[in-house]
Design an enzyme around this catalytic site. Structure first.
Site, PDB file in Angstrom:
ATOM      1  N   CYS A 191       0.864  -1.178   0.000  1.00 56.39           N
ATOM      2  CA  CYS A 191       0.000   0.000   0.000  1.00 56.39           C
ATOM      3  C   CYS A 191       0.904   1.234   0.000  1.00 56.39           C
ATOM      4  O   CYS A 191       2.109   1.118  -0.236  1.00 56.39           O
ATOM      5  CB  CYS A 191      -0.984  -0.006   1.166  1.00 56.39           C
ATOM      6  SG  CYS A 191      -0.263   0.172   2.815  1.00 56.39           S
ATOM      7  N   CYS A 230      -1.715   1.975  -4.316  1.00 60.21           N
ATOM      8  CA  CYS A 230      -0.396   2.572  -4.549  1.00 60.21           C
ATOM      9  C   CYS A 230      -0.131   2.827  -6.033  1.00 60.21           C
ATOM     10  O   CYS A 230       0.990   3.088  -6.437  1.00 60.21           O
ATOM     11  CB  CYS A 230       0.707   1.701  -3.948  1.00 60.21           C
ATOM     12  SG  CYS A 230       0.680  -0.006  -4.476  1.00 60.21           S
ATOM     13  N   CYS A 250       4.374  -0.198  -8.065  1.00 60.86           N
ATOM     14  CA  CYS A 250       4.908  -1.555  -7.990  1.00 60.86           C
ATOM     15  C   CYS A 250       5.404  -2.005  -9.362  1.00 60.86           C
ATOM     16  O   CYS A 250       4.650  -1.975 -10.337  1.00 60.86           O
ATOM     17  CB  CYS A 250       3.819  -2.505  -7.498  1.00 60.86           C
ATOM     18  SG  CYS A 250       4.439  -4.138  -7.071  1.00 60.86           S
TER      19      CYS A 250
END
Length: 211
Positions: A86, A160, A164
């Site tokens: 997150c 997020c 990633c």
């Protein structure tokens, strides 16, 4: 700019370095262990619990080294690896990791991280987890690293965005969940329970796949 630590903290960190060098002997060089500890020390310098920095640094460096060894095939993975990500690694991903650890009973290995980690855990999240018998007070916000993503079999993101990195051969999911930051305890409980339901569904899927 590098953070300046007091000599006592640095001595404790150095003792942890020796343990890591012994643990990863034959897998990584001492120079690699030194580098990972140095990077971990710098990345955790903003923690609001400075007395625990040596413990945090040792655990974070160990997990990074373990993840790197797994991704390179020099360390065998006995169970599926799940990574929760997150923004701050202070709420949603910590709850998910704690719940999957409890529900999984050793059948999975769990990591969590944040794209922009906070300096401490959300205290209402800590309280909400304690209500269901899970103590996360020994956890701490950690930055997202390539090693964690490369070692994971499943990567679960929570708000997020594109932070990633994407690697082929991995399962990616995005769980749309409210952010517990600034929420009252009742709202945090609702988020926790929604995460718990998703975690149990994920665990059932992983169990069916790996049986």
């Amino acid at each position: 700019m590098s953070h300046v630590y007091d000599p006592v903290t640095l001595r404790h960190v150095e003792r942890g370095v020796l343990e890591l060098k012994e643990q990863f002997r034959g897998i990584f060089s001492e120079a690699t262990v030194d580098r990972f500890v140095r990077e971990s020390l710098e990345s955790l310098s903003g923690s609001k619990a400075p007395q625990f920095i040596p413990i945090f640094v040792n655990r974070f460096a160990r997990e990074r080294l373990r993840a790197l060894a797994q991704s390179e095939g020099t360390l065998h993975k006995d169970v599926p690896e799940v990574l929760f990500v997150c923004v701050h690694n202070a709420g949603r991903s910590q709850m998910a990791a704690g719940l999957l650890n409890k529900r999984g009973g050793g059948r999975v290995h769990v990591r969590s991280a944040g794209s922009t980690p906070a300096n401490e855990l959300n205290p209402r999240v800590v309280d909400a987890m304690r209500e269901v018998g899970i103590d996360i007070t020994q956890e701490f916000p950690k930055p997202l690293t390539d090693e964690f993503v490369k070692a994971a079999d499943v990567v679960i993101t929570m708000g997020c965005g594109d932070a990633c990195p994407i690697y082929p051969g991995k399962r990616y999911e995005d769980w749309e969940l409210a952010d517990p930051a600034g929420q009252d305890i009742q709202a945090v409980r609702q988020i926790r329970d929604e995460i718990d339901a998703r975690v149990q569904a994920l665990l059932n899927e992983l169990a069916a796949k790996h049986n």
